[in-house]
Design a protein around this motif. Structure first.
Motif, PDB file in Angstrom:
ATOM      1  N   GLU A 204      71.868  34.465  20.722  1.00  0.00           N
ATOM      2  CA  GLU A 204      71.361  33.255  20.064  1.00  0.00           C
ATOM      3  C   GLU A 204      70.198  33.546  19.129  1.00  0.00           C
ATOM      4  O   GLU A 204      70.054  32.919  18.091  1.00  0.00           O
ATOM      5  CB  GLU A 204      70.939  32.230  21.126  1.00  0.00           C
ATOM      6  CG  GLU A 204      72.103  31.630  21.883  1.00  0.00           C
ATOM      7  CD  GLU A 204      71.659  30.803  23.085  1.00  0.00           C
ATOM      8  OE1 GLU A 204      70.435  30.647  23.306  1.00  0.00           O
ATOM      9  OE2 GLU A 204      72.541  30.316  23.811  1.00  0.00           O
TER      10      GLU A 204
ATOM     11  N   GLU B 244      70.791  35.061  25.331  1.00  0.00           N
ATOM     12  CA  GLU B 244      69.594  34.830  24.522  1.00  0.00           C
ATOM     13  C   GLU B 244      69.560  35.758  23.317  1.00  0.00           C
ATOM     14  O   GLU B 244      69.234  35.332  22.206  1.00  0.00           O
ATOM     15  CB  GLU B 244      68.330  35.016  25.371  1.00  0.00           C
ATOM     16  CG  GLU B 244      67.061  34.667  24.625  1.00  0.00           C
ATOM     17  CD  GLU B 244      65.806  34.802  25.468  1.00  0.00           C
ATOM     18  OE1 GLU B 244      64.718  34.865  24.857  1.00  0.00           O
ATOM     19  OE2 GLU B 244      65.895  34.857  26.711  1.00  0.00           O
TER      20      GLU B 244
ATOM     21  N   VAL C 135      63.109  40.984  25.185  1.00  0.00           N
ATOM     22  CA  VAL C 135      64.358  40.807  25.939  1.00  0.00           C
ATOM     23  C   VAL C 135      65.046  42.149  26.168  1.00  0.00           C
ATOM     24  O   VAL C 135      65.522  42.439  27.268  1.00  0.00           O
ATOM     25  CB  VAL C 135      65.294  39.805  25.215  1.00  0.00           C
ATOM     26  CG1 VAL C 135      66.683  39.813  25.828  1.00  0.00           C
ATOM     27  CG2 VAL C 135      64.697  38.408  25.240  1.00  0.00           C
TER      28      VAL C 135
ATOM     29  N   GLU D 114      72.014  36.089  31.227  1.00  0.00           N
ATOM     30  CA  GLU D 114      71.154  35.149  30.500  1.00  0.00           C
ATOM     31  C   GLU D 114      70.492  35.825  29.307  1.00  0.00           C
ATOM     32  O   GLU D 114      70.435  35.263  28.216  1.00  0.00           O
ATOM     33  CB  GLU D 114      70.080  34.587  31.432  1.00  0.00           C
ATOM     34  CG  GLU D 114      70.586  33.610  32.462  1.00  0.00           C
ATOM     35  CD  GLU D 114      69.498  33.222  33.460  1.00  0.00           C
ATOM     36  OE1 GLU D 114      68.293  33.348  33.121  1.00  0.00           O
ATOM     37  OE2 GLU D 114      69.855  32.801  34.573  1.00  0.00           O
TER      38      GLU D 114
END
Length: 146
Positions: A47, A44, A59, A40
């Motif tokens: 993106e 992310e 992140v 995930e």
């Protein structure tokens, strides 16, 4: 050694295998969640691109922790699977010993090694639990500060 004693000797390690299996199931579930979370975060990051440097930093920090956790969980799983392997070997040597070969010493060595392997796996899993809380705490604090 009569038949009843033989069956008891061979089946006694089943309790260790059963308990180890339950622990392994729990750790396997945690491992799967770590891997899913890494995927995930990878999506992310792709993106986000360069639009949000602060979120990108958060992140990446989380991914570093997840990578460490994943390695610990992998190692704990290996140790626990090895525990089962050694326990099965121990049972086999007890069975072979009942046929006349004097291999009970090997059985005891494998069983002791299985217990040691179980202990190692549990210690590794405990370290992962400690890291998992700090990762969740860091993520929450970073999200609050955004």
């Amino acid at each position: 050694m009569n038949v009843t004693e033989l069956i008891q000797s061979v089946l006694t390690p089943v309790a260790l295998i059963s308990g180890t299996g339950l622990i392994t199931l729990t750790i396997q579930n945690r491992y799967g969640r770590v891997i899913d979370r890494l995927r995930e975060f990878s999506k992310e990051l792709a993106e986000i691109g360069e639009r949000s440097p602060k979120r990108r930093e958060i992140v990446k920090a989380q991914m570093d922790i997840l990578i460490r956790r994943g390695a610990l969980l992998r190692n704990a799983l290996f140790s626990l699977y090895f525990t089962v392997f050694l326990t099965v070997l121990s049972s086999i040597f007890v069975l072979i010993s009942s046929l006349g070969a004097s291999l009970l010493t090997f059985s005891l060595i494998f069983f002791a090694a299985a217990l040691f392997s179980l202990m190692v796996g549990m210690v590794i899993a405990l370290f992962e639990v400690l890291i998992s809380y700090s990762a969740a705490r860091n993520e929450a604090l970073q999200t609050i500060s955004m």
